[in-house]
Write an enzyme that holds these catalytic residues in place. Structure first.
Site, PDB file in Angstrom:
ATOM      1  CB  VAL A  24      -1.028  -0.315   1.443  1.00 37.48           C
ATOM      2  CG1 VAL A  24      -2.063   1.156   1.201  1.00 37.48           C
ATOM      3  CG2 VAL A  24      -1.769  -1.345   1.155  1.00 37.48           C
ATOM      4  CB  CYS A  25       1.118   3.994  -0.054  1.00 36.11           C
ATOM      5  SG  CYS A  25       1.307   5.991   0.399  1.00 36.11           S
ATOM      6  CB  SER A  26       5.423   4.371   0.766  1.00 34.49           C
ATOM      7  OG  SER A  26       5.376   4.949   1.617  1.00 34.49           O
TER       8      SER A  26
END
Length: 321
Positions: free
Chosen positions: A104-106
């Site tokens: 998720v995300c970074s």
């Protein structure tokens, strides 16, 4: 039914919603299909793990248990986590013995550091585009996607996109009906229209450092004129070749793509507020013809121009404007 074991990997200063959003989605899916999942939060050290907000989650220690799915959270803590060789080794080994791995995300940085994204398509938060490409040139980054699947590896865009990712994983496991019921319980769209550029402030900021902010303001005032690389480079007092390279490095996308985003944003504003035909709007913002604008608007927002106009008018009517 044997529950599918799903581990959520945390580290200090993780983004709380990166973990909580997907966990909630899987938990609600479990209500609709009891016995489907066994959820667990893990970290390099057992105990309370503090998120970047200060709120904590209790985690179990990393182990060698077989998993169905590994989900790696993102957040500011990804940077120091990249330096923890045992953690990266664990991610690499665990992904190899799991059916699939996701970020998720970074959290995509952690998968990339483990070598799991080399040669694969992936995405991450729009604000990390330029940095991610510099660090991991072997990854085929697709910065405008909400989530990307490449084989057994899934990655998602920023923060709330983890819920979109979780719903897609649930749909693969339990079918569309359960995924749709889960989305309804969460009060989120089952499939979010458009890419993450519609939520991005990248164009408004002029890039990571704001280097091209003045140039974009200049272009924004001239959208109905030709805005090729040569003209933009001349305005920036750079050679076209150096400008194109510097621009992509700073913005994470080509000059042509950014100009398209500027035109799409201007088109949306006019469609929602002005009493102009679609053809007039297309001419005013530099698309030239309505069909070209329709394709660009559809790519950005997942809806054609007329749908944006209808939605804006319905909202205005509901508010009594």
């Amino acid at each position: 039914m044997t529950p599918r074991p799903v581990d959520f990997l945390l580290f200090p200063d993780f983004q709380l919603l990166d973990a909580a959003g997907p966990i909630a989605a899987f938990e609600i899916a479990e209500r609709h299909a009891p016995g489907s999942y066994r959820l667990r939060v893990v970290a390099a050290r057992a105990g309370a793990v503090a998120s970047s907000s200060g709120a904590t989650m209790n985690a179990e220690a990393l182990d060698d248990a077989d998993l169905d799915t590994l989900v790696v959270a993102g957040g500011e803590g990804t940077r120091p986590a990249l330096l923890e060789a045992p953690l990266i080794d664990w991610v690499r080994a665990t992904a190899a013995r799991s059916r699939r791995a996701a970020s998720v995300c970074s959290g995509a940085y952690i998968l990339a550091e483990a070598g799991l994204l080399d040669g694969r398509a992936a995405t991450t938060h729009w604000s990390r585009t330029a940095d991610f490409r510099r660090r991991f040139p072997a990854v085929r980054l697709e910065p405008d996607r909400i989530f990307v699947r490449d084989g057994a590896i899934w990655t998602s865009a920023g923060i709330t996109a983890g819920i979109d990712l979780a719903l897609a994983l649930i749909a693969e496991d339990l079918g569309e009906a359960v995924a749709r019921a889960t989305a309804q319980q969460l009060v989120v769209p089952r499939r979010r229209p458009g890419g993450q550029s519609q939520f991005s402030a990248l164009v408004d900021m002029g890039g990571a450092s704001g280097r091209f902010a003045d140039l974009l303001d200049w272009a924004r005032a001239r959208l109905n004129e030709p805005l090729g690389v040569e003209r933009l480079a001349d305005q920036a007092a750079m050679s076209p070749r150096n400008f194109a390279r510097a621009f992509v490095r700073e913005m994470g996308m080509t000059p042509a793509k950014v100009v398209e985003h500027l035109r799409v944003e201007a088109a949306r504003s006019r469609l929602e507020t002005a009493d102009e035909s679609v053809e007039q709007v297309a001419a005013a913002v530099g698309f030239g013809d309505a069909e070209r604008m329709r394709r660009a608007v559809l790519r950005a927002f997942g809806q054609p121009p007329q749908a944006l106009r209808r939605a804006a008018r319905s909202t205005a009517a509901a508010l009594g404007r």
